[in-house]
Structure formats: structure tokens, C-alpha cells
Design a protein around this motif. Sequence first.
Motif, mmCIF file in Angstrom:
data_model
loop_
_atom_site.group_PDB
_atom_site.id
_atom_site.type_symbol
_atom_site.label_atom_id
_atom_site.label_comp_id
_atom_site.label_asym_id
_atom_site.label_seq_id
_atom_site.Cartn_x
_atom_site.Cartn_y
_atom_site.Cartn_z
ATOM 1 N N ILE A 119 0.839 -1.210 0.000
ATOM 2 C CA ILE A 119 0.000 0.000 0.000
ATOM 3 C C ILE A 119 0.867 1.250 0.000
ATOM 4 C CG2 ILE A 119 -1.578 1.379 1.403
ATOM 5 C CD1 ILE A 119 -2.973 -1.221 2.161
ATOM 6 N N PHE A 120 1.920 1.263 0.834
ATOM 7 C CA PHE A 120 2.795 2.433 0.883
ATOM 8 C C PHE A 120 3.540 2.630 -0.431
ATOM 9 C CE2 PHE A 120 2.879 1.683 5.685
ATOM 10 C CZ PHE A 120 1.873 2.631 5.899
ATOM 11 N N VAL A 121 3.924 1.517 -1.063
ATOM 12 C CA VAL A 121 4.583 1.610 -2.369
ATOM 13 C C VAL A 121 3.620 2.177 -3.414
ATOM 14 C CG1 VAL A 121 5.577 0.283 -4.280
ATOM 15 C CG2 VAL A 121 6.263 -0.210 -1.915
ATOM 16 N N LEU A 122 2.375 1.713 -3.377
ATOM 17 C CA LEU A 122 1.370 2.221 -4.322
ATOM 18 C C LEU A 122 1.084 3.699 -4.088
ATOM 19 C CD1 LEU A 122 -1.165 -0.766 -4.370
ATOM 20 C CD2 LEU A 122 0.457 -0.124 -6.165
ATOM 21 N N ILE A 123 1.021 4.092 -2.824
ATOM 22 C CA ILE A 123 0.789 5.516 -2.508
ATOM 23 C C ILE A 123 1.947 6.362 -3.031
ATOM 24 C CG2 ILE A 123 0.675 7.182 -0.626
ATOM 25 C CD1 ILE A 123 -0.951 5.149 0.964
ATOM 26 N N ALA A 124 3.179 5.887 -2.826
ATOM 27 C CA ALA A 124 4.353 6.628 -3.318
ATOM 28 C C ALA A 124 4.333 6.738 -4.846
ATOM 29 C CB ALA A 124 5.630 5.941 -2.847
ATOM 30 N N ALA A 125 3.979 5.633 -5.519
ATOM 31 C CA ALA A 125 3.918 5.655 -6.982
ATOM 32 C C ALA A 125 2.831 6.600 -7.470
ATOM 33 C CB ALA A 125 3.671 4.243 -7.514
ATOM 34 N N SER A 126 1.674 6.545 -6.807
ATOM 35 C CA SER A 126 0.580 7.441 -7.184
ATOM 36 C C SER A 126 0.965 8.896 -6.962
ATOM 37 C CB SER A 126 -0.674 7.084 -6.385
ATOM 38 O OG SER A 126 -1.753 7.918 -6.751
ATOM 39 N N ALA A 127 1.687 9.158 -5.845
ATOM 40 C CA ALA A 127 2.145 10.525 -5.560
ATOM 41 C C ALA A 127 3.090 11.019 -6.647
ATOM 42 C CB ALA A 127 2.824 10.569 -4.196
ATOM 43 N N PHE A 128 3.959 10.134 -7.117
ATOM 44 C CA PHE A 128 4.895 10.513 -8.184
ATOM 45 C C PHE A 128 4.143 10.931 -9.440
ATOM 46 C CE2 PHE A 128 6.965 9.148 -12.107
ATOM 47 C CZ PHE A 128 8.110 9.926 -12.075
ATOM 48 N N PHE A 129 3.170 10.132 -9.862
ATOM 49 C CA PHE A 129 2.446 10.448 -11.092
ATOM 50 C C PHE A 129 1.554 11.690 -10.930
ATOM 51 C CE2 PHE A 129 3.417 5.913 -11.891
ATOM 52 C CZ PHE A 129 4.039 6.051 -13.119
ATOM 53 N N SER A 130 1.011 11.900 -9.737
ATOM 54 C CA SER A 130 0.244 13.131 -9.492
ATOM 55 C C SER A 130 1.141 14.357 -9.604
ATOM 56 C CB SER A 130 -0.398 13.080 -8.108
ATOM 57 O OG SER A 130 -1.404 12.102 -8.041
ATOM 58 N N ILE A 166 -2.861 5.880 -17.223
ATOM 59 C CA ILE A 166 -2.736 4.417 -17.137
ATOM 60 C C ILE A 166 -2.216 4.032 -15.752
ATOM 61 C CG2 ILE A 166 -1.433 2.424 -17.997
ATOM 62 C CD1 ILE A 166 -1.478 3.730 -20.767
ATOM 63 N N ALA A 167 -1.166 4.705 -15.312
ATOM 64 C CA ALA A 167 -0.565 4.378 -14.018
ATOM 65 C C ALA A 167 -1.519 4.669 -12.867
ATOM 66 C CB ALA A 167 0.724 5.180 -13.849
ATOM 67 N N GLN A 168 -2.191 5.821 -12.916
ATOM 68 C CA GLN A 168 -3.071 6.198 -11.813
ATOM 69 C C GLN A 168 -4.248 5.236 -11.685
ATOM 70 O OE1 GLN A 168 -2.001 8.122 -9.627
ATOM 71 N NE2 GLN A 168 -2.248 10.287 -10.059
ATOM 72 N N ASN A 169 -4.825 4.839 -12.798
ATOM 73 C CA ASN A 169 -5.952 3.906 -12.737
ATOM 74 C C ASN A 169 -5.521 2.523 -12.274
ATOM 75 O OD1 ASN A 169 -8.657 5.106 -13.911
ATOM 76 N ND2 ASN A 169 -7.009 5.982 -15.133
ATOM 77 N N ALA A 170 -4.375 2.064 -12.745
ATOM 78 C CA ALA A 170 -3.875 0.757 -12.315
ATOM 79 C C ALA A 170 -3.566 0.749 -10.825
ATOM 80 C CB ALA A 170 -2.621 0.397 -13.118
ATOM 81 N N ILE A 171 -2.959 1.828 -10.355
ATOM 82 C CA ILE A 171 -2.630 1.930 -8.927
ATOM 83 C C ILE A 171 -3.897 1.977 -8.077
ATOM 84 C CG2 ILE A 171 -1.638 3.468 -7.187
ATOM 85 C CD1 ILE A 171 0.477 4.218 -9.307
ATOM 86 N N SER A 172 -4.909 2.697 -8.547
ATOM 87 C CA SER A 172 -6.160 2.787 -7.797
ATOM 88 C C SER A 172 -6.820 1.417 -7.651
ATOM 89 C CB SER A 172 -7.120 3.762 -8.498
ATOM 90 O OG SER A 172 -6.584 5.061 -8.520
ATOM 91 N N ILE A 173 -6.843 0.663 -8.739
ATOM 92 C CA ILE A 173 -7.447 -0.684 -8.683
ATOM 93 C C ILE A 173 -6.663 -1.584 -7.730
ATOM 94 C CG2 ILE A 173 -7.954 -2.750 -10.024
ATOM 95 C CD1 ILE A 173 -8.428 -0.867 -12.438
ATOM 96 N N MET A 174 -5.351 -1.572 -7.873
ATOM 97 C CA MET A 174 -4.517 -2.401 -7.006
ATOM 98 C C MET A 174 -4.620 -1.970 -5.547
ATOM 99 S SD MET A 174 -1.092 -2.739 -9.377
ATOM 100 C CE MET A 174 -0.237 -3.662 -8.114
ATOM 101 N N GLY A 175 -4.694 -0.656 -5.322
ATOM 102 C CA GLY A 175 -4.827 -0.161 -3.958
ATOM 103 C C GLY A 175 -6.114 -0.611 -3.313
ATOM 104 N N GLY A 176 -7.188 -0.652 -4.094
ATOM 105 C CA GLY A 176 -8.462 -1.109 -3.557
ATOM 106 C C GLY A 176 -8.434 -2.578 -3.181
ATOM 107 N N ILE A 177 -7.783 -3.391 -4.042
ATOM 108 C CA ILE A 177 -7.712 -4.837 -3.770
ATOM 109 C C ILE A 177 -6.861 -5.120 -2.544
ATOM 110 C CG2 ILE A 177 -6.912 -7.047 -4.678
ATOM 111 C CD1 ILE A 177 -7.553 -5.956 -7.497
ATOM 112 N N VAL A 178 -5.677 -4.543 -2.532
ATOM 113 C CA VAL A 178 -4.749 -4.808 -1.432
ATOM 114 C C VAL A 178 -5.248 -4.182 -0.139
ATOM 115 C CG1 VAL A 178 -2.392 -4.476 -0.587
ATOM 116 C CG2 VAL A 178 -2.800 -4.988 -3.002
ATOM 117 N N SER A 237 -1.197 10.815 -1.876
ATOM 118 C CA SER A 237 -0.923 10.605 -3.303
ATOM 119 C C SER A 237 -1.623 11.615 -4.191
ATOM 120 C CB SER A 237 -1.347 9.186 -3.718
ATOM 121 O OG SER A 237 -2.757 9.061 -3.720
ATOM 122 N N ASP A 238 -2.384 12.521 -3.591
ATOM 123 C CA ASP A 238 -3.090 13.501 -4.409
ATOM 124 C C ASP A 238 -2.867 14.931 -3.912
ATOM 125 O OD1 ASP A 238 -4.876 13.756 -6.720
ATOM 126 O OD2 ASP A 238 -6.292 14.589 -5.272
#
Length: 446
Positions: free
Chosen positions: A10-21, A65-77, A119-120
Motif C-alpha cells: 500500500i505504501f509503495v502504491l501511494i508513493a507511486a501514485s504521488a509521483f504520477f500526481s 494508465i498508471a493512476q488507474n492501475a494503482i487505484s485498482i490495485m490499492g483497492g484490492i490490497v 498521493s493527491d
Amino acid sequence: MTAAQSLIIIFVLIAASAFFSLAEISLAASRRIRLRQLAADGDARAPRVTQMQEQPGDYFTVVQIAQNAISIMGGIVGESAFSPYITSVLSLWLSESSAQTVGFLVSFLTVTSLFIVFSDIVPKRMGMTDPELQAMRVYRLMQFFTTVLKPLVWLYSKISDGIFRMLGMNTVRDDRITSDDILAMAEASTQAGGLAQSEQRVIANLFDLDNRLVTSTMTSRDRIAFFLQNDTDALIRARIAEEPYSTYPVCDRDIDHVIGYVDAKDLFQRALNNQAISLKDEGLIHKVLVIPDRLTLTETLDQFRQAQEDFAVVVNEYSLVVGVVTLNDAMSTVMGGLIGPDDEELIVQRDANSWLIDGITPIEDVVYALSIEEFPHFEDYDTLAGFLMVMLRRIPKRTDSVNWGGFKFEVMDVDSYRIDQVLVTRLNAQGQSPETTPDNKRLTSD
């Protein structure tokens, strides 16, 4: 997957989402002018960011692409990371079904809140603070992701381009900076304290040159000091002493037959050398620049530049002289009503609610002084006197008045049909002038 592993993901996904934002907002907010300045200062990253701005389609496709993929993965995890533990704790007080429902909601809100804040909101604020610097920091990594995801980027870009064509919309960013953009930026900078109000006014006046006619800044016909070609030496010397100017038109018979102009310094030189002054001496008279009264100030400055002159006679469509204008007159408009030490100020503020204004004052200066949005029939006149004539539909006389824009315009003095002074008073909410006090009596003229 253990709870620790889920939290790390989750923290990795948040960091990745923050980068793309951060990458998204920094490129969108980067100012082209600032990037050019950085490039001129030798920063090799600035031209690459500018190139990305010119063709941002692939860049923003990667972000989405990255933001949507991260959002889906974040919801699952996220759901599997927190929900079981929260449910087990809540089951001590709630039934199993209720604990599962509440556990899911708490887990969802927790993960969503973490993504929203970290991340936003935080990265976008960082990107807005110094967008050019942040865009240059992330551009290399964004180039890498663009290369890796090129097949998907190509597919989605083609689909998007097709939709844009169907809607008839332009896919290329318009980076043209208009005069309105510059004025808006100058006003914003003034409000932020980065630009002095006087500097902002000069910028506004520069763009106003295209809208103001030469008649708004010229010396009107009745105030022109001129010589006739057959004037005597004594008359010329007396005129110079009475009305000292740098340039005088020279006329044949009357003011509507201008044959040239004479420079005051040439007259002074002859006077100091005790030489007789005769305007029939062709060496004294220079060819005069004659311009129509419908020219704007921008066109007038262009005429001065082409003719290499700083003095011109203004004529109307009937070839009658309506005034004279100098380069200093035009430039004083840019500087915000610059007046010399011997000139009379056209607008005098008496107190917070009243002004004494000369009738020949350009209407643009009245608009600025009173902060009035617009005068009626604006294109039909150039001066305050013209405004009163248009509104009254006749030649005004003393005590005539017009109410407009929350102000009362009252004629105070008329000299041979010429409006000399106008008293402008701010009206209150009831449309009445504020009550006068013994120290603020109404002005009258003899």
C-alpha cells in the motif's frame, strides 16, 4: 499475504501514485516563459520539459494508465490488508455480519484517505509551488515509463484522437499569450505584491495605445501657440515670452494653412546673437508631419518613427487643424498622465467624493480616475466635454449636469462654448450627492 506485506504494498502504491500526481500537475502548471528563462540560464532539462509541453498527449496517457492501475490495485490490497483485522476486533461487540460490513467500510475509508492525502493533495501542492523545478526532476523517469508503456500509450492515444476528431476539438495546446493574459498576470502580480501599482498601470497603458485615438492626448486647436509667416520680429519675441514651447507651427494666413514648424532653440539662438527673426527665412522652417485625427496612439508613434519627427499637426477629414501632438504627449499616456512642472493637472481630487476635472480631459483618464466600468456611446467622443455634449444633446451651459455610473457631472465653467471645468461628485445609494460641509463648499466660477 501477511498484514506487513500488504502495508508495504500500500505504501509503495501511494508513493507511486504521488509521483504520477506530481508529474501531471507540474507539467500542466509549468510556465513556458519561465522554462525559456531556465534554458537561457543553461539548464539542459528545461528544453526537454518544454518539448513535452508541446506534445503532452503521450505524457498524460502514461499518467492516467498508471493512476488507474494503482487505484485498482490499492483497492484490492487495501481491503485485504485492513478489513480482516478490523472485523475481528469489531466482532467482540457486533454480530459477525455487522462487523464485516463496518470493517469493510472502515478499511475502505482508511485506504481512500491515505491515497487522497499522500498521493493527491500533498504532491499536487508540491507541484503547484514550483512546477518548473518539479517537472524537470521527474521528466527522465516519465520518459522511461513512456517507452515501457508505448504500445498501450499508442492504442489509447489513437482512440482519444479519434474521439477528438469526432467532436471537432483541437488536440494541440494553444500556448499563444494574448494581451488579456499579460494584463491579467500583471494585475495578479500587483495584488500579490510582486509588481508596483504604478508599474502595472504602465503595462495597462501600453496595451491601451491601440484603443486610444491621437485626439485623446493632443493639444487642442484653441490652445495651439503658432506663428504666421509674416509675423514681425517683435511679435515673435513677445509670443515666445508669453507662451514658451519647444515647437511652434508656422502658418500662412490662418492656422488651417500650416506650412511647417519652427524649433524654439533656433529662435533662441538668433535672439541671443541679436539677430533679427524672420519666418520667411527658409532655413528656420522645417517640414511638418501631418496626420489624420483617426489614428490610434500606436499608429501615431509609428508615424513619428518613420518620419523621424517628434511633432505632428493633427487634421480632420476636412483638412482643418484640430490639434498638435508631440512624442512626449504620447509617451506621457504610457507613463500614466505624466505632466511637466508648468502644466496644469487635468484631474484634481478635492476630497474622497469629488473631483474637479478639465473638460478636455481624455475620457479614458476619467474612467481610470473614477473607476467607472464604461461610459455610454463611448465611440462618439474622446473627452469629458464630448461625453456631456452627447448626453445632453446640446452645447452645455453652467449648472447643467448628468448622472452616470454613480456620479454627478456638473458643468462649472464654460468659455465661448468650451467646457472649462466639470465638478464630479459621487452619489450615495439614494442617488444624492453627499452633504457639503463649511470646509467643502461647492465650487463656482465668476
